[in-house]
Design a protein around this motif. Structure first.
Motif, PDB file in Angstrom:
ATOM      1  N   GLN A 240      -4.491   2.914   3.469  1.00 50.21           N
ATOM      2  CA  GLN A 240      -4.098   1.594   2.992  1.00 50.21           C
ATOM      3  C   GLN A 240      -4.486   0.498   3.976  1.00 50.21           C
ATOM      4  N   ALA A 327       5.466   2.302   6.224  1.00 56.41           N
ATOM      5  CA  ALA A 327       4.976   2.028   4.871  1.00 56.41           C
ATOM      6  C   ALA A 327       5.368   0.630   4.410  1.00 56.41           C
ATOM      7  N   ALA A 331       2.668  -2.171   3.436  1.00 52.83           N
ATOM      8  CA  ALA A 331       2.746  -2.813   2.118  1.00 52.83           C
ATOM      9  C   ALA A 331       2.758  -4.331   2.250  1.00 52.83           C
ATOM     10  N   TYR A 381       2.945  -2.420  -7.436  1.00 61.77           N
ATOM     11  CA  TYR A 381       3.842  -1.358  -6.977  1.00 61.77           C
ATOM     12  C   TYR A 381       4.187  -1.518  -5.500  1.00 61.77           C
ATOM     13  N   LYS A 382       3.296  -2.154  -4.743  1.00 67.44           N
ATOM     14  CA  LYS A 382       3.636  -2.480  -3.358  1.00 67.44           C
ATOM     15  C   LYS A 382       4.735  -3.545  -3.331  1.00 67.44           C
ATOM     16  N   ASP A 385       7.969  -1.938  -4.174  1.00 68.73           N
ATOM     17  CA  ASP A 385       8.513  -1.227  -3.014  1.00 68.73           C
ATOM     18  C   ASP A 385       9.178  -2.188  -2.037  1.00 68.73           C
ATOM     19  N   PRO A 396       9.824   3.294   0.896  1.00 69.57           N
ATOM     20  CA  PRO A 396       8.854   3.811  -0.082  1.00 69.57           C
ATOM     21  C   PRO A 396       8.746   5.340  -0.020  1.00 69.57           C
ATOM     22  N   TYR A 401      -0.624   6.986  -2.044  1.00 73.71           N
ATOM     23  CA  TYR A 401      -0.878   5.552  -2.094  1.00 73.71           C
ATOM     24  C   TYR A 401       0.253   4.732  -1.485  1.00 73.71           C
ATOM     25  N   SER A 402       1.321   5.369  -1.035  1.00 73.13           N
ATOM     26  CA  SER A 402       2.450   4.584  -0.523  1.00 73.13           C
ATOM     27  C   SER A 402       3.069   5.268   0.699  1.00 73.13           C
TER      28      SER A 402
END
Length: 402
Positions: A240, A327, A331, A381-382, A385, A396, A401-402
């Motif tokens: 990420q 995370a 994000a 979705y970030k 979170d 998260p 992906y997270s």
């Protein structure tokens, strides 16, 4: 620029390491000379990938114990951002090369790390990715030697022209995936150069086909049915942050292209009452707003990179709480970098004017590249979170992906 400048990270006396950020800056200038033409042509940038190989930067993240340069992750991300200002497709390939090397460190045994990382240094190997976790069409079947791999894997960034691939394959019996590494030219591996997106055209992100490919147990980094440790789940955060710095690099490249164009090419609007476009207070105001999109995104990206570096060096001691807090930081950076890259690369045209849309400038590639790449995973979705964390402290859930 002569090749002599790019052949090794060591200076010509062979003793002291050259500054990797300076090497990246020189390499970016070289890539920039052909970036627009190559973007229009698409395809595989074989020569330019060799320039990256010759630069010595492929060993940047490899620990010194294995012959690499042992750079920290903030430095690696700065290099990615520098390259992305000039050529985000090749910066993507470079970043994902180091993502595969990180995976070896996070998943692999000490013996596997020594083998593959030392080999990468000695042979100056280029790694590609065939680990798309959402694509379960590649199957792993148990065999006496380890596993047989069959199927196809999409979105395989850097696969064309790579020497080795990190792969994932679905194991039906355990309803989980394994992670392993294979030589790209191994019998049964076929790489298709069929990437046809309207941006990031030279990321070599086509499909990889596997036909009865042998995967020895010595090349399995994570066996199926094994629950990833908190340490292993750092890989998604590494990935990420590569995206974050690609978005930022593209935004910064677009900003600089617009600034240079306004200084050298643009004409002031007749109603502005000024002699130069850069003296127009409305242009100055809008540039200030663009700067305020990039600057906080950059600060959060650097903060997240430092946080990731601390956890990466903790190794197996990383806790789930620490990983979750990282995370959140990643994000935050991702959301702001996403907005900065997309907004800046689009809004520059309102300042540079109609003549700047000429194909000879190629300014549209900044928007096309960041628009395609920003769809890697939904930014909403970030934000969700972050909302959960802000409301009740929920961290998260670890995922690819997270």
């Amino acid at each position: 620029m002569s090749n002599a400048l790019l052949k090794t990270p060591r200076d010509r006396a062979g003793d002291l390491l050259r500054d990797p950020l300076q090497i990246a800056t020189e390499l970016a200038l070289r890539l920039a000379t052909t970036a627009n033409a190559r973007d229009q042509a698409g395809g595989h940038a074989a020569q330019e990938r060799e320039w990256i190989r010759e630069s010595g930067l492929l060993t940047l993240s490899i620990p010194s114990a294995y012959g690499g340069q042992g750079a920290d992750w903030p430095t690696v991300y700065q290099v990615i951002r520098i390259l992305a200002r000039a050529d985000s497709a090749l910066a993507h390939i470079f970043g994902f090369h180091h993502l595969q090397l990180a995976g070896i460190q996070l998943y692999g045994t000490t013996q596997q790390q020594r083998r593959f990382l030392t080999q990468t240094v000695e042979q100056n190997l280029f790694w590609g990715n065939a680990l798309n976790p959402l694509d379960k069409r590649t199957a792993a079947t148990e065999a006496d030697y380890g596993f047989q791999i069959d199927g196809v894997k999409s979105f395989s960034s850097g696969s064309v022209g790579s020497d080795w691939l990190t792969i994932s394959a679905w194991h039906e019996e355990t309803q989980s995936a394994l992670i392993g590494v294979v030589p790209t030219r191994q019998l049964g591996v076929s790489v298709q150069a069929d990437w046809d997106a309207f941006g990031q055209k030279q990321t070599d992100s086509g499909n990889v086909h596997f036909n009865q490919v042998s995967l020895p147990s010595t090349q399995v980094l994570q066996a199926p049915g094994i629950k990833p440790t908190a340490q292993a789940t750092l890989r998604s955060q590494l990935a990420q942050l590569i995206l974050v710095n690609l978005y930022l690099g593209i935004g910064e490249g677009a900003f600089e292209a617009a600034r240079s164009y306004i200084a050298q090419e643009a004409r002031p609007w007749f109603a502005s009452g000024v002699a130069a476009a850069g003296a127009d207070p409305l242009v100055q105001h809008r540039f200030g707003k663009l700067w305020l999109k990039l600057r906080p995104a950059s600060v959060l990206a650097d903060h997240a990179a430092q946080a990731l570096e601390r956890l990466f060096r903790l190794g197996a001691a990383v806790t789930a709480q620490q990983r979750g807090e990282l995370a959140v930081s990643v994000a935050e950076a991702k959301v702001l970098a996403h907005a900065a890259g997309v907004d800046v690369s689009s809004e520059i045209f309102e300042l540079t004017g109609a003549r700047s849309t000429s194909a000879k400038f190629g300014f549209d590639r900044y928007w096309r590249n960041v628009r395609v790449h920003s769809l890697h995973d939904p930014v909403d979705y970030k934000i969700r979170d972050l909302g959960r964390y802000a409301l009740d402290g929920t961290l998260p859930e670890p995922s690819a992906y997270s």
